[in-house]
Design a protein around this motif. Sequence first.
Motif, short mmCIF file in Angstrom:
data_model
loop_
_atom_site.label_atom_id
_atom_site.label_comp_id
_atom_site.label_asym_id
_atom_site.label_seq_id
_atom_site.Cartn_x
_atom_site.Cartn_y
_atom_site.Cartn_z
N LEU A 68 1.22 -1.25 -0.25
CA LEU A 68 0.10 0.31 -0.18
C LEU A 68 0.74 1.37 0.17
CD1 LEU A 68 -2.50 -0.66 3.26
CD2 LEU A 68 -3.02 -0.87 -0.07
N GLU A 72 -2.31 5.54 1.31
CA GLU A 72 -3.20 4.34 2.08
C GLU A 72 -3.40 3.83 2.91
OE1 GLU A 72 -3.54 2.57 -2.54
OE2 GLU A 72 -2.68 1.89 -1.32
N GLU A 75 -4.91 6.23 5.82
CA GLU A 75 -6.43 6.51 5.63
C GLU A 75 -6.98 4.56 6.24
OE1 GLU A 75 -9.35 5.57 2.70
OE2 GLU A 75 -8.47 7.62 2.12
N LYS A 76 -6.33 3.83 6.02
CA LYS A 76 -6.80 2.82 6.87
C LYS A 76 -6.48 2.71 8.75
CE LYS A 76 -7.16 -0.93 3.60
NZ LYS A 76 -7.17 -2.39 3.34
#
Lengths: 211, 231
Positions: A68, A72, A75-76
């Motif tokens: 990732l 990203e 964000e997770k």
Amino acid sequence: MERELISKKELLELTGISYGQLYRWKRKRLIPEEWFIRKSTFTGQETFFPKELILGRIDQIINKKDDLSLDELAEKLSQSPLVPDMHATAGELLERNIVSKVVLDRYGITHGSERGAVYSFPEFFPLFVIDQLLAAGEISLEEGGLLVETLNEQWQKLEGKPCDLLFFRKMGLSTCVIVSVPAELHFDKGVKVVARLSLLDLTEQVKGKLI
Amino acid sequence: MTGSENKTEVLPNLTVDGVCNAGGGVYDSVNLDGVGKVTGAVKSRTFRANGQFKVLGNLDTTEMICEGILTVRGDAHVAEGKIDGMLTIEGKLGGEHLEVYGVWKVKKDCEIESIKTEGAFFIDGLLNAGQVQIHLHGLSKAGEIGVEALRVRRLSKSKWNLLRLIPKFNPELQAKVIEGDELDLEYTTAEVVRGNRVTIGPGCNIGRVEYRAELIKHPKAKVGEEMKLGG
């Protein structure tokens, strides 16, 4: 219970990451600002981190950064800390060692533990918690039921606040309490505190196993 | 990024010529010439200021070109920016790529991917950046510096024509702590410098240096303690 802290220098030595990486991850919000704890020491000011949280997080970042992008990943990781929007099937929970088969059979939402059954985070998190305690041999399976019930009932009321879960016994009777931290609790002499778990730390652990 | 949620909507422009105050808001491009205030937070795609302006709120822009004096009374986020003159940010500064020629002050932390600056700066908080190139013309201070790569050089005074804006001290960088992977310092005073590859150049006065890979020290540099860490 004081959270164990680790200094920045020890952290870098232990994980093998560099200052540049650490600062970069901070810029990208992969490591929350609150985890940077400043303390004065005899060598001047130093930065410390909550040990378990930061080690878990760095492990996740290192393992996932090839798949990732940092954005990203940020964000997770930045979803609401206590109630992340996550789902897992019974099969996944077993495979990733989040919940053992014994617990899933007994307290799972579908009897007979179908592997396809989908669990939301609030549904499987209590199972993970008791699984930890059962594995450590601190509670019995019946007492686990009590914990699951309490967590299920009280979960919504916590509203994402950082809480500790306490499990204690007195004269053979067992009971549990959820307190929002920081709080100090003082019991009478007959009480034995069997376990005190930070739900926030446990949430981080589950996230680490699932992402 | 700025404006992505307003893709379908056509945003207004803000243009100021002369002496004028304007309201804050969401704009496509902001063009300020002259003297004035923007009385509120500004969010825009481009922000150009020429002259002396104040933004009484936060500033969020994808592209910024600024000549003259600009004060931001809040946090600033500037993805790409080129600033000539004086810039004061009373909150945090965040951004991707910035070039600043002149004097700049940030009251809180600074988080920038890459920055190139000539002149002098005062950062009260932490300067957290990827790539940093500093050419010193005057005294510069930062609370702490944490970077991937940092290079500090001193420029000869003659190239600089705005000297009067700068406190007349020796061009020097002062910071409590400097941490980074590649540190190449000159004329720097710091309590602690921690890094992987560290070069301590002339004019440096460092209390303690901790390094992992290598340390290159100029004979004219003063270093209190040296420590090699790890393998």
